[in-house]
Design an enzyme around this catalytic site. Structure first.
Site, mmCIF file in Angstrom:
data_model
loop_
_atom_site.group_PDB
_atom_site.id
_atom_site.type_symbol
_atom_site.label_atom_id
_atom_site.label_comp_id
_atom_site.label_asym_id
_atom_site.label_seq_id
_atom_site.Cartn_x
_atom_site.Cartn_y
_atom_site.Cartn_z
ATOM 1 N N HIS A 202 0.827 -1.236 -0.001
ATOM 2 C CA HIS A 202 0.005 0.064 0.000
ATOM 3 C C HIS A 202 0.809 1.286 -0.042
ATOM 4 O O HIS A 202 0.110 2.225 -0.087
ATOM 5 C CB HIS A 202 -0.871 0.211 1.190
ATOM 6 C CG HIS A 202 0.076 0.124 2.325
ATOM 7 N ND1 HIS A 202 0.592 -0.912 3.403
ATOM 8 C CD2 HIS A 202 0.402 1.322 3.208
ATOM 9 C CE1 HIS A 202 1.299 -0.477 4.096
ATOM 10 N NE2 HIS A 202 1.064 0.906 4.202
HETATM 11 C C1 UD1 Z 1 -1.113 5.334 6.451
HETATM 12 C C2 UD1 Z 1 0.224 5.902 6.647
HETATM 13 C C3 UD1 Z 1 1.213 4.866 6.452
HETATM 14 C C4 UD1 Z 1 0.714 3.603 6.976
HETATM 15 C C5 UD1 Z 1 -0.678 3.132 6.548
HETATM 16 C C6 UD1 Z 1 -0.839 1.712 7.414
HETATM 17 C C7 UD1 Z 1 0.634 8.108 6.676
HETATM 18 C C8 UD1 Z 1 1.452 9.153 5.721
HETATM 19 N N1 UD1 Z 1 0.401 7.037 5.984
HETATM 20 O O1 UD1 Z 1 -1.042 5.049 4.907
HETATM 21 O O2 UD1 Z 1 2.470 5.185 7.164
HETATM 22 O O3 UD1 Z 1 1.656 2.412 6.616
HETATM 23 O O4 UD1 Z 1 -1.551 4.105 6.958
HETATM 24 O O5 UD1 Z 1 -1.938 1.112 6.620
HETATM 25 O O6 UD1 Z 1 0.206 8.570 7.626
HETATM 26 N N2 UD1 Z 1 -8.828 4.666 2.916
HETATM 27 C C9 UD1 Z 1 -9.973 3.956 3.032
HETATM 28 N N3 UD1 Z 1 -10.412 3.590 4.325
HETATM 29 C C10 UD1 Z 1 -9.813 3.452 5.248
HETATM 30 C C11 UD1 Z 1 -8.630 4.366 5.149
HETATM 31 C C12 UD1 Z 1 -8.017 4.528 3.986
HETATM 32 O O7 UD1 Z 1 -10.910 3.863 2.004
HETATM 33 O O8 UD1 Z 1 -10.309 3.068 6.466
HETATM 34 C C13 UD1 Z 1 -8.237 5.029 1.706
HETATM 35 C C14 UD1 Z 1 -8.709 6.225 1.370
HETATM 36 O O9 UD1 Z 1 -9.008 6.366 -0.124
HETATM 37 C C15 UD1 Z 1 -7.443 7.168 1.512
HETATM 38 C C16 UD1 Z 1 -6.390 5.948 1.297
HETATM 39 O O10 UD1 Z 1 -6.991 4.837 1.755
HETATM 40 O O11 UD1 Z 1 -7.272 8.163 0.637
HETATM 41 C C17 UD1 Z 1 -5.184 6.299 2.020
HETATM 42 O O12 UD1 Z 1 -5.137 6.567 3.390
HETATM 43 P P1 UD1 Z 1 -4.169 7.398 4.229
HETATM 44 O O13 UD1 Z 1 -4.650 7.156 5.776
HETATM 45 O O14 UD1 Z 1 -4.069 8.547 3.342
HETATM 46 O O15 UD1 Z 1 -2.754 6.499 3.842
HETATM 47 P P2 UD1 Z 1 -2.687 4.999 3.962
HETATM 48 O O16 UD1 Z 1 -2.040 4.435 2.643
HETATM 49 O O17 UD1 Z 1 -3.594 4.316 4.808
HETATM 50 N N1 UDP Z 2 -2.564 -6.575 8.654
HETATM 51 C C1 UDP Z 2 -3.971 -7.039 9.064
HETATM 52 N N2 UDP Z 2 -4.778 -7.287 8.154
HETATM 53 C C2 UDP Z 2 -4.340 -7.111 6.795
HETATM 54 C C3 UDP Z 2 -3.234 -6.539 6.508
HETATM 55 C C4 UDP Z 2 -2.081 -6.299 7.546
HETATM 56 O O1 UDP Z 2 -4.173 -7.321 10.445
HETATM 57 O O2 UDP Z 2 -5.249 -7.361 5.939
HETATM 58 C C5 UDP Z 2 -1.763 -6.185 9.827
HETATM 59 C C6 UDP Z 2 -0.337 -6.683 9.753
HETATM 60 O O3 UDP Z 2 -0.321 -7.973 10.248
HETATM 61 C C7 UDP Z 2 0.665 -5.718 10.416
HETATM 62 C C8 UDP Z 2 -0.200 -4.250 10.318
HETATM 63 O O4 UDP Z 2 -1.582 -4.788 9.832
HETATM 64 O O5 UDP Z 2 0.551 -5.905 12.064
HETATM 65 C C9 UDP Z 2 0.455 -3.630 9.432
HETATM 66 O O6 UDP Z 2 -0.140 -2.509 8.991
HETATM 67 P P1 UDP Z 2 -0.130 -1.727 7.236
HETATM 68 O O7 UDP Z 2 0.448 -2.669 6.493
HETATM 69 O O8 UDP Z 2 -1.408 -1.243 7.209
HETATM 70 O O9 UDP Z 2 1.034 -0.456 8.071
HETATM 71 P P2 UDP Z 2 2.673 -0.411 7.956
HETATM 72 O O10 UDP Z 2 3.061 -1.388 8.999
HETATM 73 O O11 UDP Z 2 3.072 -0.478 6.768
HETATM 74 O O12 UDP Z 2 2.664 0.835 8.763
#
Ligand code: UD1
Ligand code: UDP
Length: 364
Positions: A202
């Site tokens: 992601h």
């Molecule tokens: C965010 C964090 C990233 C982390 C990740 C964990 C920042 C800069 N990024 O990235 O460091 O690794 O969370 O998963 O803070 N969206 C949904 N539903 C949700 C959440 C997100 O549809 O519940 C979609 C939306 O379209 C949104 C996109 O995901 O625009 C990105 O969400 P965002 O929180 O900006 O960043 P992540 O990629 O989730």
């Molecule tokens: N994870 C989860 N369900 C999923 C994918 C990831 O529970 O479908 C868990 C994963 O095991 C880890 C955490 O989410 O504990 C990682 O989150 P994510 O990849 O969103 O963010 P990052 O670690 O890159 O910040």
């Protein structure tokens, strides 16, 4: 004396990091209050973790939702201040490296409330990476920094942070992985084929353009094994936006599922042959499960795991790197070799160390 501890979280990995600390805080009998920024909000990106991991419900949800970096950070900053002032916590914990972490660090530090940063100190030394930017600011604002591994302690020391502020706690994600793995009584998971690969990606760097997403799909398309793919909402949204969704559907090896809860994720990690992921958390958890992670981004994530062979960096822009890694994936699928356990991330008692340190800090 009873203390009031506040946790500020907003993203999926933060709910998982919070779970063991919340258990340790409650064991001490301290009052805790959880503020949810609302950066993640889908049921399977948020509520499921509170339910499954038995984390108390957040007292306040700031409902910031999605947006640009500045929009999300600014909304958290402006909405959080009042909640912190109202609650008057003795100390505040922030987690990891997201925009919610950055915003919370700024608000709490400006209110001069003791600030504790959990998972402080990892550095990739890529300053374009949004997580790196967030982590550097949060680390330099925090009063106490809990490092998940020894390399993080070295990084913080090199940046001039005083040794009294840095605590090698080990990793709360390791605590939770052990805890959940040992308590898997009623976890239901889907039916998956033998020898499957688990995949989740992601990162901004891998979803920022059509070209980059095509490179990811091209790498994945070269793999001749079944891939279980709990797809992050960001990845789904951008594949659709760039008209690449059909390419995903047409790949018969892909088993696309909605994001799963943490219990199911730990089962998937223990059953898969290997992980493909750009996730900071999952790439590390693969090593907890004895599995190798193929990390499709040139980023020095968890250097000790790269060094000892748990993480292979795949440069998806480079055909040689892709070829080498496809061969390595095939070898792993066909063998039954397991990698030896490591102890880089502590002993599974990071949460206790963290809460004991907070208690001592309050007594100073
Ligand atoms: C965010 C964090 C990233 C982390 C990740 C964990 C920042 C800069 N990024 O990235 O460091 O690794 O969370 O998963 O803070 N969206 C949904 N539903 C949700 C959440 C997100 O549809 O519940 C979609 C939306 O379209 C949104 C996109 O995901 O625009 C990105 O969400 P965002 O929180 O900006 O960043 P992540 O990629 O989730
Ligand atoms: N994870 C989860 N369900 C999923 C994918 C990831 O529970 O479908 C868990 C994963 O095991 C880890 C955490 O989410 O504990 C990682 O989150 P994510 O990849 O969103 O963010 P990052 O670690 O890159 O910040």
């Amino acid at each position: 004396m009873g203390y009031k501890i506040m946790h500020i979280v907003g993203n999926r990995p933060q709910f998982i990091k919070l779970a063991p600390i919340s258990r340790a805080v409650r064991k001490k009998g301290y009052e805790e209050v959880i503020i949810h920024t609302g950066q993640h909000y889908d049921e399977n990106m948020s509520d499921i973790f509170f339910e499954e991991l038995q984390i108390p419900k957040p007292k306040v949800n700031l409902n910031v939702g999605s947006g640009t970096h500045a929009q999300v950070t600014a909304k958290v900053i402006s909405r959080l201040e009042e909640a912190v002032i109202n609650e008057k916590p003795d100390g505040v914990l922030i987690y990891g490296d997201t925009n919610s972490t950055l915003a919370a660090a700024i608000v709490v530090r400006k209110l001069n409330i003791p600030l504790f940063h959990v998972e402080a100190g990892p550095r990739t030394y890529d300053t374009k990476n949004p997580e790196e930017q967030n982590r550097i600011v949060a680390d330099h604002l925090a009063n106490y920094l809990f490092a998940p591994d020894k390399i993080s302690v070295e990084n913080l020391t090199r940046e001039g942070i005083a040794s009294e502020q840095i605590i090698f706690s080990g990793d709360v994600m390791y605590d939770q992985f052990i805890y959940t793995s040992a308590n898997q009584t009623d976890t239901k998971i889907g039916q998956y084929p033998d020898n499957f690969i688990l995949m989740t990606w992601h990162r901004q760097e891998n979803t920022c353009s059509k070209n980059r997403m095509e490179k990811m799909l091209s790498f994945i398309g070269k793999i001749n094994y079944k891939i279980v793919f709990p797809i992050h909402p960001r990845t789904r949204k951008l594949l659709l936006k760039y008209n690449l969704w059909n390419e995903v559907i047409d790949n018969e090896n892909l088993i696309i599922i909605a994001p799963v809860g943490y219990k199911e994720m730990t089962v998937l990690l223990s059953q898969c042959k290997l992980l493909i992921s750009d996730s900071g958390g999952a790439s590390k958890e693969a090593s907890f499960a004895g599995k190798k992670c193929f990390f499709p981004l040139k980023l020095d994530v968890w250097p000790e795991l790269i060094e000892c062979g748990y993480i292979n960096i795949v440069d998806i822009e480079d055909d040689n790197s892709v070829c080498r890694n496809i061969e390595s994936i095939e070898e792993i699928i066909q063998s039954d070799k397991f990698l030896p356990q490591t102890d880089y991330f502590g002993n599974g008692n990071a949460a206790e160390i963290i809460v004991d340190t907070i208690e001592k800090a309050f007594r100073l």
